[in-house]
Motif scaffolding. Sequence first.
Motif, PDB file in Angstrom:
ATOM      1  N   UNK B 313      69.195-101.304 -33.174  1.00 30.97           N
ATOM      2  CA  UNK B 313      69.036-102.684 -33.618  1.00 30.97           C
ATOM      3  C   UNK B 313      70.280-103.469 -33.245  1.00 30.97           C
ATOM      4  N   UNK B 314      70.081-104.511 -32.448  1.00 30.38           N
ATOM      5  CA  UNK B 314      71.191-105.382 -32.053  1.00 30.38           C
ATOM      6  C   UNK B 314      70.911-106.733 -32.690  1.00 30.38           C
ATOM      7  N   UNK B 315      71.745-107.126 -33.636  1.00 31.18           N
ATOM      8  CA  UNK B 315      71.498-108.322 -34.430  1.00 31.18           C
ATOM      9  C   UNK B 315      70.100-108.296 -35.039  1.00 31.18           C
ATOM     10  N   UNK B 316      69.698-107.118 -35.498  1.00 33.48           N
ATOM     11  CA  UNK B 316      68.421-106.996 -36.182  1.00 33.48           C
ATOM     12  C   UNK B 316      67.221-106.811 -35.276  1.00 33.48           C
ATOM     13  N   UNK B 317      67.424-106.906 -33.951  1.00 37.78           N
ATOM     14  CA  UNK B 317      66.291-106.794 -33.024  1.00 37.78           C
ATOM     15  C   UNK B 317      66.344-105.424 -32.349  1.00 37.78           C
ATOM     16  N   UNK B 318      65.209-104.724 -32.313  1.00 38.96           N
ATOM     17  CA  UNK B 318      65.212-103.393 -31.696  1.00 38.96           C
ATOM     18  C   UNK B 318      65.227-103.532 -30.173  1.00 38.96           C
ATOM     19  N   UNK B 319      66.278-103.025 -29.559  1.00 43.11           N
ATOM     20  CA  UNK B 319      66.388-103.141 -28.100  1.00 43.11           C
ATOM     21  C   UNK B 319      66.229-101.792 -27.411  1.00 43.11           C
ATOM     22  N   UNK B 320      65.870-100.744 -28.163  1.00 45.93           N
ATOM     23  CA  UNK B 320      65.831 -99.434 -27.524  1.00 45.93           C
ATOM     24  C   UNK B 320      64.766 -99.411 -26.435  1.00 45.93           C
ATOM     25  N   UNK B 321      65.131 -98.838 -25.302  1.00 52.82           N
ATOM     26  CA  UNK B 321      64.193 -98.730 -24.201  1.00 52.82           C
ATOM     27  C   UNK B 321      64.071 -99.983 -23.356  1.00 52.82           C
ATOM     28  N   UNK B 322      64.790-101.042 -23.724  1.00 55.06           N
ATOM     29  CA  UNK B 322      64.737-102.237 -22.887  1.00 55.06           C
ATOM     30  C   UNK B 322      65.646-102.080 -21.672  1.00 55.06           C
ATOM     31  N   UNK B 323      65.506-103.001 -20.729  1.00 58.40           N
ATOM     32  CA  UNK B 323      66.303-102.889 -19.504  1.00 58.40           C
ATOM     33  C   UNK B 323      67.733-103.343 -19.760  1.00 58.40           C
ATOM     34  N   UNK B 324      68.619-102.977 -18.845  1.00 58.82           N
ATOM     35  CA  UNK B 324      70.019-103.375 -18.966  1.00 58.82           C
ATOM     36  C   UNK B 324      70.132-104.887 -19.094  1.00 58.82           C
ATOM     37  N   UNK B 325      69.369-105.596 -18.268  1.00 55.19           N
ATOM     38  CA  UNK B 325      69.428-107.058 -18.287  1.00 55.19           C
ATOM     39  C   UNK B 325      69.017-107.615 -19.638  1.00 55.19           C
ATOM     40  N   UNK B 326      67.955-107.066 -20.202  1.00 55.16           N
ATOM     41  CA  UNK B 326      67.483-107.569 -21.495  1.00 55.16           C
ATOM     42  C   UNK B 326      68.509-107.305 -22.594  1.00 55.16           C
ATOM     43  N   UNK B 327      69.113-106.120 -22.556  1.00 55.61           N
ATOM     44  CA  UNK B 327      70.076-105.781 -23.611  1.00 55.61           C
ATOM     45  C   UNK B 327      71.334-106.634 -23.469  1.00 55.61           C
ATOM     46  N   UNK B 328      71.770-106.866 -22.229  1.00 55.31           N
ATOM     47  CA  UNK B 328      72.913-107.759 -22.033  1.00 55.31           C
ATOM     48  C   UNK B 328      72.583-109.153 -22.561  1.00 55.31           C
ATOM     49  N   UNK B 329      71.351-109.605 -22.276  1.00 56.09           N
ATOM     50  CA  UNK B 329      70.878-110.899 -22.743  1.00 56.09           C
ATOM     51  C   UNK B 329      70.922-110.961 -24.273  1.00 56.09           C
ATOM     52  N   UNK B 330      70.562-109.835 -24.908  1.00 52.93           N
ATOM     53  CA  UNK B 330      70.515-109.791 -26.368  1.00 52.93           C
ATOM     54  C   UNK B 330      71.915-109.765 -26.983  1.00 52.93           C
ATOM     55  N   UNK B 331      72.963-109.601 -26.161  1.00 52.30           N
ATOM     56  CA  UNK B 331      74.312-109.735 -26.720  1.00 52.30           C
ATOM     57  C   UNK B 331      75.138-108.471 -26.705  1.00 52.30           C
ATOM     58  N   UNK B 332      75.050-107.699 -25.638  1.00 51.23           N
ATOM     59  CA  UNK B 332      75.870-106.499 -25.558  1.00 51.23           C
ATOM     60  C   UNK B 332      76.612-106.485 -24.233  1.00 51.23           C
ATOM     61  N   UNK B 333      77.928-106.357 -24.281  1.00 54.94           N
ATOM     62  CA  UNK B 333      78.714-106.185 -23.061  1.00 54.94           C
ATOM     63  C   UNK B 333      79.319-104.789 -23.109  1.00 54.94           C
ATOM     64  N   UNK B 334      79.738-104.285 -21.956  1.00 54.39           N
ATOM     65  CA  UNK B 334      80.204-102.907 -21.946  1.00 54.39           C
ATOM     66  C   UNK B 334      81.293-102.688 -20.911  1.00 54.39           C
ATOM     67  N   UNK B 335      82.427-102.161 -21.367  1.00 57.08           N
ATOM     68  CA  UNK B 335      83.453-101.674 -20.448  1.00 57.08           C
ATOM     69  C   UNK B 335      83.078-100.228 -20.150  1.00 57.08           C
ATOM     70  N   UNK B 336      82.693 -99.922 -18.898  1.00 54.01           N
ATOM     71  CA  UNK B 336      82.119 -98.600 -18.641  1.00 54.01           C
ATOM     72  C   UNK B 336      83.177 -97.504 -18.626  1.00 54.01           C
ATOM     73  N   UNK B 337      82.720 -96.257 -18.862  1.00 56.99           N
ATOM     74  CA  UNK B 337      83.693 -95.172 -18.983  1.00 56.99           C
ATOM     75  C   UNK B 337      84.314 -94.805 -17.634  1.00 56.99           C
ATOM     76  N   UNK B 338      83.550 -94.969 -16.543  1.00 53.96           N
ATOM     77  CA  UNK B 338      84.095 -94.622 -15.233  1.00 53.96           C
ATOM     78  C   UNK B 338      84.122 -95.884 -14.385  1.00 53.96           C
ATOM     79  N   UNK B 339      85.322 -96.474 -14.228  1.00 53.27           N
ATOM     80  CA  UNK B 339      85.359 -97.785 -13.594  1.00 53.27           C
ATOM     81  C   UNK B 339      84.941 -97.743 -12.135  1.00 53.27           C
ATOM     82  N   UNK B 340      85.158 -96.616 -11.448  1.00 53.51           N
ATOM     83  CA  UNK B 340      84.771 -96.577 -10.035  1.00 53.51           C
ATOM     84  C   UNK B 340      83.289 -96.292  -9.856  1.00 53.51           C
ATOM     85  N   UNK B 341      82.683 -95.588 -10.808  1.00 53.28           N
ATOM     86  CA  UNK B 341      81.240 -95.334 -10.698  1.00 53.28           C
ATOM     87  C   UNK B 341      80.434 -96.537 -11.166  1.00 53.28           C
TER      88      UNK B 341
END
Lengths: 305, 504, 363
Positions: B313-341
């Motif tokens: 649940x992201x801000x109360x909305x279930x985002x599981x299984x959604x695409x990366x674009x949709x989840x980013x749209x819903x308000x999630x940013x991510x510093x990835x664990x492997x910067x070169x990958x």
Amino acid sequence: MNSAYIASIVNSTLRSTTPILLAALGSAVCSRVGVFNIALEAQMLIACFFSIAVNYTTGSVLLSVAAGIFSGALVGLIVAVLQVKYRAADMVIGTSLNLLVQGGTTFLLYLFFGLRGVLNDPKLVSLNKINLPVIRDIPFLGRALENLTILDYLCYVIAVLLFVYLFKTVSGFRTLSVGINKSAAESLGTKATRIQMRMVVLSGALCGLGGTALSMGQVTMFTENMTSGRGFIAMAAASLGMSHPLLTVLSSLFFGLCQGIGVALQNVIKSQLTMTLPYIATIVALVIFSRRGGGARAKKRTGGL
Amino acid sequence: MLLEMKHITKVYGSLYANDDVHLTLEKGEVLAVVGENGAGKSTLMKILYGLEQPTSGEIYLNGALQRFRSPHDAIAKKIGMVQQHFMLLNPCTVAENIVYGREPKKHGLFFDREAAVRITEELCGRYGLHIDPRRRVGDCPVGLQQRVEILKVLYQDADIIIFDEPSAVLTPQEVNELLRTMRKLAEMGKSIIIITHKLHEVMAVADRVMVMRLGKYIKEMPKEETSVEEMSYLMVGRRIVERKVAPQKTTGTVLDVQDLVLAGSDEKNILDHFHLHVDGGEIVGIAGVSGNGQSELIQCLTGLLSPTSGKILLNGKDVSGQSVGQIREAGCACIPEDRYLWGCAAQATLTETAIMAHQYRPEISSKGLLSGRNTRAFTQSLLEGYDVRNSGQGQKAGELSGGNIQKLIVAREIEQKSPLLIAAEPTRGVDIGAMEFIHNKLLEKRERGDAVLLISSELTEIMSLSDRIYVIYEGRTAGEFRKEEASEESLGILMMGGKLHEAI
Amino acid sequence: MKPSKAKELAGQIWRALRQPLAAAVFGLLVGAVVILACGQNPVTVYIEMFNKSFFTPYYLFSTLTRATPIIICAMATGMAWRAGYINIGVEGQMVTGTFAATVAALYIPGPPIFVGLVSWIAGMAAGALYALLPAVLNWKFQVSMVITTLMLNYVANNIASYFVTYPLKDTSGDGLALQTAEIAEGLRLTRLSSTSTFNAGFLIAAAVVLLMIFITKKTVFGYESKMGGFNSSFARYGGTKQVKVMMITMALSGAIASLAGTAEVFGLKFRYADGMLSSTNYAWTGLMAALIADLDPAGMFFVSIFLSGLQIGGSAIQRSLGIPLEIATIIQCCITLFVSVKLVFRFTRGKARREEAKGGAQA
């Protein structure tokens, strides 16, 4: 469908398998050491040319086969130097060499013999046709193994030898380790790059033998671009055989069978359509045996580009 | 004097990775080489092990000058190295890995795998390090894989054993075990060099300490005559102020993960009914030994993987299984664990690196067309605001140093201005300056009332930044602590799969 | 423009051009050795070759006519490759598209404008669909696109060959040639020169180049496909819809490929003849051009014209001096090999720098 008809399909399957199997083994040893070699086509075609050219000039079967192996290995060496040593992009090297050999053989054919496109001469000596003494009198088997050449038998021996080498010997273990984890192999002093180059040259030699089987096996002649995609079919065979020498025998036999059936159907269906069969079969086989989650290689962007 | 390295200098382009460094080692001694990331410790060891050639300088063994052109030469002189990144053949067995390079043969040609098993058993017995020789290395846990590495070096009969950051992937308890093994080997007459930046390990195991900074030899001293404070001062060149993070009020839940399951290829679940929640205005840390499901958790949260069941649940909305674009749209940013990958493409320009995931924002593009002027202005604001050293926006991302490219990625993700930021290994492999900078940016994000989920294998990073800490073990939530309740020991026990009351 | 800016621009152009230029010199040197081996003087042969490709108007027009399909094939290749999709099936897509367009032009009734429009669109649709097939197989089954696209070349060539040999063969005339009937006069592209076959197809090629530049430099789609080509994990993590990008990329690549052959039929040959697109190696020459120019659209345009000139000059010297025209193939393949080796030097240098940065950071 009578048994003689089936026996003749088996016969043409075995003959069509030989070049594909030898080239597929070449592809397999490359991918076992982590090299993506798509110059198989070039390695085969140059051998088709030089085996026939030497055959025409010297009339010696032995020298022709040696010329085929040697010329294939030479193209393999170019791939090894540019792609392994200098890490040039595999697709660029592969496609350039395939085209270079295609143009180059046509060019040399004209330069040496003044011919365009085809070298077919009664004076060309073909490989000895073997008809085993007892077997030739057994009804089905005799027809199925009729008029095969030494290469049609040798290719299976080579597959077994490769299997023993890779999986049973120390040197083979080191070779495989390069493909599994190159830096681990290097960290223990294995000269990984040298092993990779050696395997690419070996693949050139195997494709060279395969090309020789093509130009001096079923027919004895050279025609422009006579490999017509067999190098790529061999890549597919190696990938279906998971680069394991013995499994590659099975997958190559499958592609040989497709060509054999294509030949057999030529009387029923127009040849242009039967000629598409091996290519369509390759795609279908890749789809059927696809392992979901694998095949990332297909999309990976290559080296320097 | 067993080993002497004199005047070692290694130059890459204009960078002095090692500048006139000296090192000595006695038989049966444990020498710690300490320094922060980029100090040149690894380069020095690569030179000793023959992986790199020094630009100038000499190596003496028992007084004799040596030239190591490859690890092969070093191994022949009984020098072995346990690498930070394991150099193992995962599909092969433990025994095959151990005998690699000096395999027992049958008939001079064939690999005698039975003899390899016997050799391994004998070796394990002699040094008291036990492991099943027939097990596939890829199936072994990290601690055992490291044991394979040590046994490999022992099989090569090494007298000098180099450990390169050996504790980076281990739990505190496994680290203790490793340190005991090192002492035992030293008592058996082996000489040991350990490279590390963890100073309490130095105090626990070393006889002598050598400090490096920016490629230079700074000082060496017996352990008894120094302290953690002195070493850290010498390493960094200035006093580090301990960070004090003031507590602050949280605002409602931003991320709520309930009963998350990700099935693996066998019956075992990679994520096994995992749960956590992160509120606005707090940093929540996830501690765990790497490989316990952290990567998969991040990929499920960001949409790169689709979980088998459970809710995100992201801000109360279930985002599981959604695409990366949709989840980013819903308000999630991510510093990835492997910067070169995940974080960049080496051939992409800085502009192209900077606008990733911003490309649909109205000021960057409209109707599918990019605005050249705005992308340049936006990129410039990131480069300047986050102190990314560069030679112009056309520079390729692969040409930046690790710390600078990481700062650019951090900039890009924080400037998404999303309510949730996932920071995975945000400071892995960057120098202290960049590390402090990135930590400050994460804290600023927290002060703005946003939620930050921090995943790191550095326990100190988790403990100094987080308001709350979860422990992940084999894909399960193994424990939850408030900052003031957490201790390295209690976290370590849970990270190993232990239970707190059993251990006490 | 300020002088400093002009200088900077000149520097940029020089940096972009010096690799292919150096490679071209080396390629021509190899060609010179080959010509020597044929017992001819390389200088006179090259003078003859370039006179009869670039420096006389008639041959220049021939070169540009020959360049038309090659430029378009280079663009089709570049479109896919820059996004990381190794499409070596441009030939098959071109054959399929062209054949569809020709059949539409021959058998759909109506006014020329309408029939023309429908034919070109039908060709593009067929080419796009033929390119989508390997894309879908790669997406659904992870089948290597390198193999499928190449296999589909042979399938397309053989099937088109079947149609012109049997059901659609032109029975007028002597009936020996394997080809379709001619398309109507009203459908043919305008000739741009009264003395040669140079036609409006070249303008179509130029338009495709401009479109390609626009897509790569100005659109979000161009950005996303480029990033996917550099590092697909990075693009995925950034939220690009990779399947969509892949499908659009391959469809565009196939549609562009169809234009190459359609322009050849509608502008030059007016019928589809067996092997007309494969024996001329248009697709492979376009691929070479794309590789030499490192997938840069403007670069591909000029390199394609250069390679076409080599071929036109090559056939001229075959006629006059008896040197096989494959000399052109040899030279162009050597250029690509040299370019790739140059790329390697750049790449290894860049890699050394990166590793040093990394090594420094880890130490």
